[in-house]
Scaffold this motif. Structure first.
Motif, PDB file in Angstrom:
ATOM      1  N   SER A 108       5.791 -16.097   0.073  1.00  0.00           N
ATOM      2  CA  SER A 108       4.791 -15.124  -0.370  1.00  0.00           C
ATOM      3  C   SER A 108       4.717 -15.042  -1.893  1.00  0.00           C
ATOM      4  N   SER A 150     -10.323  -1.652   9.004  1.00  0.00           N
ATOM      5  CA  SER A 150     -10.155  -3.097   9.140  1.00  0.00           C
ATOM      6  C   SER A 150      -8.709  -3.467   9.429  1.00  0.00           C
ATOM      7  N   CYS A 152      -7.728  -9.082  -0.281  1.00  0.00           N
ATOM      8  CA  CYS A 152      -6.712  -9.973  -0.868  1.00  0.00           C
ATOM      9  C   CYS A 152      -7.286 -10.737  -2.063  1.00  0.00           C
ATOM     10  N   ALA A 153      -8.497 -11.263  -1.887  1.00  0.00           N
ATOM     11  CA  ALA A 153      -9.122 -12.030  -2.972  1.00  0.00           C
ATOM     12  C   ALA A 153      -9.346 -11.158  -4.202  1.00  0.00           C
ATOM     13  N   ALA A 195     -11.362  -9.113   9.621  1.00  0.00           N
ATOM     14  CA  ALA A 195     -10.674 -10.215   8.941  1.00  0.00           C
ATOM     15  C   ALA A 195     -11.354 -10.552   7.625  1.00  0.00           C
ATOM     16  N   ALA A 196     -12.676 -10.502   7.606  1.00  0.00           N
ATOM     17  CA  ALA A 196     -13.404 -10.782   6.365  1.00  0.00           C
ATOM     18  C   ALA A 196     -13.106  -9.722   5.310  1.00  0.00           C
ATOM     19  N   PHE A 227     -10.384  -7.902   5.119  1.00  0.00           N
ATOM     20  CA  PHE A 227      -9.006  -8.108   4.678  1.00  0.00           C
ATOM     21  C   PHE A 227      -8.936  -9.259   3.674  1.00  0.00           C
ATOM     22  N   GLY A 228      -9.626 -10.357   3.984  1.00  0.00           N
ATOM     23  CA  GLY A 228      -9.657 -11.480   3.048  1.00  0.00           C
ATOM     24  C   GLY A 228     -10.273 -11.101   1.721  1.00  0.00           C
ATOM     25  N   LEU A 229     -11.327 -10.280   1.776  1.00  0.00           N
ATOM     26  CA  LEU A 229     -11.975  -9.836   0.545  1.00  0.00           C
ATOM     27  C   LEU A 229     -11.037  -8.959  -0.285  1.00  0.00           C
ATOM     28  N   VAL A 277       1.517 -12.850   6.847  1.00  0.00           N
ATOM     29  CA  VAL A 277       0.303 -12.890   6.021  1.00  0.00           C
ATOM     30  C   VAL A 277      -0.042 -11.502   5.483  1.00  0.00           C
TER      31      VAL A 277
END
Length: 366
Positions: A86, A7, A156-157, A149-150, A152-154, A33
């Motif tokens: 950040s 990813s 981070c979350a 992207a999903a 990566f967002g997961l 980011v």
């Protein structure tokens, strides 16, 4: 773990393959980011990716050096300015311990706006500098990697959820929670990468963890020791300076707030040109202002100003850690990367800080 993540690889390629008009924004913003999760690791990952992408697309194109310069500069600037907002940056951790009364949420909010401002400023400088450059081949817009992207967002979350949980349970800062869960996140991420058909390839996971524990970490020990010693030296040096007497002699309380705040970043950058690391100078200034009986300006804006000096140092000083890392992984001479490629942008950024801080002082107050 990011270096073996499909990813992250897809996202990196998407950033570096944007059309010329969008590439600067993609690399500047995308690096900022991604640095939230990977910090300096995003540099060692994206620089070789940029080089491979350019050289594989047109191996004999004489304009390739210009493409590399523009993309690596955008990456460096984006990474440098991300420290002002950040939530995982080292700068806020150091300064919040040193300067009383800092509002971290306000700092992040203002920092995001400043980050966007300097991104637009950098894109404008880049477009004007290379206005005569015209791509020869027709550029194809890459497809957005939605799944990557999903994921990566997961990631981070999941990291921030664990960090907040640990910090709440132990009644400590979010930074402590982040440091505590990073090893857990690392192991879990590598297990997920090697999970298929309902089973985990444990030999591969074990080999990867051994390589990280006995190869990568010892190799990074010098950087870790340098950062730790820099912070210690900055704190020790500030204790040797009679802060209140120096402040009275310089007339800091009499200076307009915007003038003081605008002078701090170039002062930190100038000290970094003497070979002093940004973290040392930032800790020194943070300790200096934190020991004053009366803060000469808004504490949050003082912390923001110091972190902006940190940012300037990272792309203008040949001795900064990130510049030396780019030299190691990409082969770009530090003086070329800083003074030749980014000096004009740095000077414009310093000039832009004067009206910027005048506006912030008017909005935030003393």
């Amino acid at each position: 773990a990011a270096s073996t993540s499909p990813s992250i690889d897809a996202l990196g390629r998407y950033l570096s393959r944007q059309p010329a008009g969008r590439r600067f924004y993609a690399l500047f913003g995308g690096t900022g980011v991604m640095a939230v999760l990977f910090n300096v690791g995003v540099v060692s990952f994206l620089v070789p990716l940029i080089q491979r992408g350019i050289r594989s697309a047109a191996p004999d194109d004489p304009l390739n050096p210009i493409r590399e310069r523009r993309q690596v500069s955008a990456l460096l600037r984006g990474f440098a300015w991300c420290v002002i907002w950040s939530p995982t940056a080292v700068a806020p951790l150091a300064l919040m311990e040193l300067i009383p009364g800092v509002d971290r949420r306000l700092w992040i909010f203002i920092g995001m706006g400043v980050f966007v401002l300097f991104m637009v400023l950098g894109a404008t400088e880049d477009a004007l500098r290379f206005r005569a450059y015209k791509p020869r081949a027709k550029q194809v817009k890459p497809v957005f990697p939605g799944h990557a992207a999903a994921m990566f967002g997961l990631a981070c979350a999941w990291l921030f959820a664990l960090s907040i949980t640990v910090s709440q349970l132990l009644d400590d800062t979010i930074i402590f929670g982040l440091m505590a869960v990073c090893p857990v996140m690392l192991i879990g991420w590598i297990i997920v990468q090697n999970h298929a058909a309902g089973r985990v390839d444990w030999p591969v996971v074990g080999g990867r963890l051994r390589q990280i524990g006995f190869g990568s970490l010892p190799h990074s020990a010098r950087v870790a020791v340098t950062l730790a010693c820099s912070g210690f030296i900055g704190r020790a040096a500030s204790s040797l300076v009679p802060a209140q007497a120096v402040a009275d002699r310089l007339g800091l309380e009499m200076m307009p707030d915007f003038a003081l705040l605008s002078a701090i970043p170039p002062a930190i950058m100038a000290m970094s040109l003497l070979g002093l690391s940004p973290i040392m100078t930032a800790v020194f200034f943070g300790s200096f202002f934190g020991s004053l009986a009366v803060m000469p300006a808004n504490a949050t804006l003082v912390a923001l100003s110091i972190s902006m000096g940190w940012s300037l140092s990272m792309f203008l000083s040949p001795f900064s850690t990130v510049v030396l890392l780019i030299d190691r992984v990409g082969g770009y001479a530090p003086r070329v990367l800083t003074w030749k490629w980014n000096l004009a942008y740095g000077l414009v950024s310093i000039l832009a800080m004067v009206p910027l801080f005048a506006l912030l002082v008017a909005l935030v107050g003393p």
